[in-house]
Write a protein that holds these residues in place. Structure first.
Motif, PDB file in Angstrom:
ATOM      1  N   THR A  58      27.607  29.614  50.905  1.00  0.00           N
ATOM      2  CA  THR A  58      26.777  28.966  49.892  1.00  0.00           C
ATOM      3  C   THR A  58      27.425  27.672  49.429  1.00  0.00           C
ATOM      4  O   THR A  58      28.602  27.424  49.687  1.00  0.00           O
ATOM      5  CB  THR A  58      26.589  29.872  48.660  1.00  0.00           C
ATOM      6  OG1 THR A  58      27.871  30.087  48.059  1.00  0.00           O
ATOM      7  CG2 THR A  58      25.973  31.208  49.029  1.00  0.00           C
ATOM      8  N   ASP A  83      21.881  28.920  49.889  1.00  0.00           N
ATOM      9  CA  ASP A  83      22.505  30.028  50.604  1.00  0.00           C
ATOM     10  C   ASP A  83      22.229  29.834  52.090  1.00  0.00           C
ATOM     11  O   ASP A  83      21.089  29.979  52.547  1.00  0.00           O
ATOM     12  CB  ASP A  83      21.910  31.358  50.111  1.00  0.00           C
ATOM     13  CG  ASP A  83      22.585  32.575  50.728  1.00  0.00           C
ATOM     14  OD1 ASP A  83      23.019  32.504  51.889  1.00  0.00           O
ATOM     15  OD2 ASP A  83      22.667  33.616  50.043  1.00  0.00           O
ATOM     16  N   VAL A 259      24.819  32.348  44.334  1.00  0.00           N
ATOM     17  CA  VAL A 259      23.447  31.857  44.499  1.00  0.00           C
ATOM     18  C   VAL A 259      22.493  33.047  44.428  1.00  0.00           C
ATOM     19  O   VAL A 259      22.654  34.019  45.172  1.00  0.00           O
ATOM     20  CB  VAL A 259      23.264  31.115  45.840  1.00  0.00           C
ATOM     21  CG1 VAL A 259      21.793  30.764  46.065  1.00  0.00           C
ATOM     22  CG2 VAL A 259      24.118  29.860  45.870  1.00  0.00           C
TER      23      VAL A 259
END
Length: 277
Positions: A58, A83, A259
């Motif tokens: 991420t 991501d 995320v």
């Protein structure tokens, strides 16, 4: 069925708003192969840059998309998280100011997902609590331009089509040591080499752009991860009659950040008509 008939109005609105505002082989600099591309030759390293982002997992991202037409330049900016393993991102997108210096629209929230783009605060008659969903497979630019931002993973996968590249030496991006490369990618080649999620969009872009050749500058850190990437597209669409020069830049940082991107439920997606301006 109404929403499907009007997908293009919703999708090109980000780009069209900016355009309307306007109307209102490898080489190096005598550096050794190891210096220019540790772990392989330059083209091989660039082709694998997207894979290194997947391994990173991420990151945060800042984006900008500059468009020039009629001697005027406008910029759409975005910021958020991505991501790379799940191919999911969330960005807040700011449209350019009007000629008087005021913003005519609240920031648009965009969710990037495999095969789809979701937009909230879209305006044009869409309720504030509803999302507009766009099928990326229907976009002639593969959503490299239409959403006003370029998906960070897609930006890296364009490098899979790199045919030529020059190593320009070491520098820094936001305080991080990087290696700078400049070259040209071919979208048709990128489509053949890309992951399944980007193969169709890149194929569409190779046919839909004014040219399938995409000049780029990319800055890779010591782990081969993209820290900054800039593409230059030639786009025809929206309200433009002639090709528009588009420069898309992504700055990636804070790798490994948490995320959590949740896609809208069906009940939260607008199924009415998008007002045209």
């Amino acid at each position: 069925m109404v929403a499907r008939r009007h997908w293009r109005t919703s999708a090109v609105a980000v780009l069209a708003a900016a355009l309307a505002a306007c109307a209102g082989g490898c080489s190096g600099e005598r550096a050794g192969a190891e210096e220019a591309a540790p772990g392989g030759d330059t083209i091989t390293v660039l082709h694998g840059a997207a894979d290194r982002l997947v391994r990173a997992g991420t990151s945060k991202a800042q984006t900008s998309m500059e468009m020039a037409t009629g001697g005027t330049r406008v910029t759409i900016r975005g910021s958020g998280v991505y991501d790379y393993r799940e191919r999911l991102g969330r960005l807040k997108v700011l449209l350019p100011e009007d000629p008087a210096g005021a913003r005519e629209h609240r920031p648009i929230t965009e969710l990037l997902a495999p095969g789809a783009l979701f937009m909230k605060n879209r305006g044009a008659g869409v309720p504030a609590d509803k999302w507009v969903r766009v099928d990326i497979g229907t976009l002639s630019d593969g959503n490299l331009v239409t959403g006003g931002v370029t998906d960070p993973y897609a930006a890296a996968e364009v490098l899979r089509g790199a045919r030529t590249a020059t190593y320009l030496g070491r520098t820094e991006v936001a305080g991080t040591p990087v290696r700078h490369y400049r070259g040209t990618a071919d979208l048709a080649l990128a489509a053949r080499e890309a992951s399944g999620v980007n193969r169709g969009p890149f194929t569409a872009a190779a046919k839909g752009f004014a040219t399938a050749e995409v000049p780029f500058d990319v800055y890779l850190d010591e782990e081969g991860r993209v820290r900054k990437i800039r593409h230059r597209f030639s786009f025809v669409g929206g309200q433009a009659k002639n090709p528009v020069a588009v420069a898309s830049t992504a700055l990636l940082y804070d790798f490994g950040v948490g995320v959590d991107v949740r896609l809208p439920r069906g009940a939260d997606i607008y199924d009415g008509k998008i007002a045209e301006k």
